[in-house]
Scaffold this motif. Structure first.
Motif, mmCIF file in Angstrom:
data_model
loop_
_atom_site.group_PDB
_atom_site.id
_atom_site.type_symbol
_atom_site.label_atom_id
_atom_site.label_comp_id
_atom_site.label_asym_id
_atom_site.label_seq_id
_atom_site.Cartn_x
_atom_site.Cartn_y
_atom_site.Cartn_z
ATOM 1 N N LYS A 138 -0.271 3.613 8.542
ATOM 2 C CA LYS A 138 -0.546 5.027 8.276
ATOM 3 C C LYS A 138 0.339 5.539 7.136
ATOM 4 O O LYS A 138 -0.128 6.257 6.244
ATOM 5 N N PHE A 139 1.616 5.169 7.147
ATOM 6 C CA PHE A 139 2.524 5.581 6.073
ATOM 7 C C PHE A 139 2.088 4.993 4.736
ATOM 8 O O PHE A 139 2.080 5.681 3.713
ATOM 9 N N ILE A 140 1.731 3.733 4.730
ATOM 10 C CA ILE A 140 1.320 3.064 3.487
ATOM 11 C C ILE A 140 0.045 3.697 2.945
ATOM 12 O O ILE A 140 -0.050 3.978 1.736
ATOM 13 N N SER A 141 -0.932 3.943 3.823
ATOM 14 C CA SER A 141 -2.184 4.543 3.350
ATOM 15 C C SER A 141 -1.971 5.982 2.882
ATOM 16 O O SER A 141 -2.711 6.476 2.036
ATOM 17 N N GLY A 142 -0.951 6.674 3.388
ATOM 18 C CA GLY A 142 -0.636 8.039 2.964
ATOM 19 C C GLY A 142 0.306 8.063 1.777
ATOM 20 O O GLY A 142 0.706 9.143 1.324
ATOM 21 N N GLY A 143 0.734 6.909 1.299
ATOM 22 C CA GLY A 143 1.627 6.841 0.158
ATOM 23 C C GLY A 143 3.057 7.158 0.515
ATOM 24 O O GLY A 143 3.876 7.424 -0.373
ATOM 25 N N GLU A 144 3.415 7.147 1.786
ATOM 26 C CA GLU A 144 4.784 7.461 2.203
ATOM 27 C C GLU A 144 5.630 6.188 2.239
ATOM 28 O O GLU A 144 5.114 5.078 2.348
ATOM 29 N N SER A 145 6.923 6.375 2.209
ATOM 30 C CA SER A 145 7.855 5.253 2.249
ATOM 31 C C SER A 145 7.945 4.716 3.681
ATOM 32 O O SER A 145 7.958 5.480 4.659
ATOM 33 N N THR A 146 8.065 3.400 3.814
ATOM 34 C CA THR A 146 8.276 2.785 5.135
ATOM 35 C C THR A 146 9.715 2.394 5.351
ATOM 36 O O THR A 146 10.068 1.854 6.386
#
Length: 167
Positions: free
Chosen positions: A154-162
């Protein structure tokens, strides 16, 4: 006259021979019957012996359990007849039940799932009761990992940092 005497001798020999054959058959049949009777009595005796052995073992096991229960009741009168280890296991089981309820109320919180899985693992390692909580523990760890992977996706698809360590 000689012929008649000879005929009588032949008839007598036949009767004696027939009687001997009949006696031998009767003796053979008697012997077979006796052996069959002995075999059936032996089988019945083995069954009775087996039953007696099982009854004796059951009685001994019952006596052992009774003695163990009496010792247990004498050693821990304040805990309602439970040993301290049993009392401790009951407390752990109650804590696990509380964690189950907490996880059920919020099934999306992976930290609660990990906490429940970890306590289940600890219980399985401390109390060797055949792995009664082992499958649930594995399922909870798998669920926690899957929730973490879903959150990462979900973070990756939203462009957020993991990278949560640098945040």
């Amino acid at each position: 006259v000689i012929l008649r005497d000879f005929q009588e001798l032949v008839d007598m020999a036949k009767n004696v021979n027939a009687h001997e054959v009949s006696s031998k058959k009767d003796a053979t049949n008697d012997l077979i019957s006796k052996k069959e009777l002995d075999a059936s009595q032996l089988a019945r005796g083995e069954e009775d012996n087996s039953r007696l052995v099982q009854q004796k073992r059951a009685q001994q096991n019952h006596e052992q359990r009774t003695v163990q229960q009496k010792r247990k009741n004498q050693n821990t009168p304040s805990s309602g007849g439970r040993s301290s280890q049993e009392q401790q296991r009951l407390e752990v089981d109650n804590y696990i039940n509380q964690l189950r309820i907490t996880h059920k109320n919020d099934p999306t919180d992976f930290k609660k799932a990990v906490q429940l899985a970890e306590v289940l693992r600890q219980r399985d390692m401390q109390y060797h009761d055949g792995g009664s909580t082992q499958m649930e523990c594995i399922e909870m760890f798998n669920l926690a990992v899957q929730m973490t992977l879903d959150q990462r996706t979900k973070f990756i698809s939203g462009g957020e940092s993991t990278d949560v360590l640098n945040e």
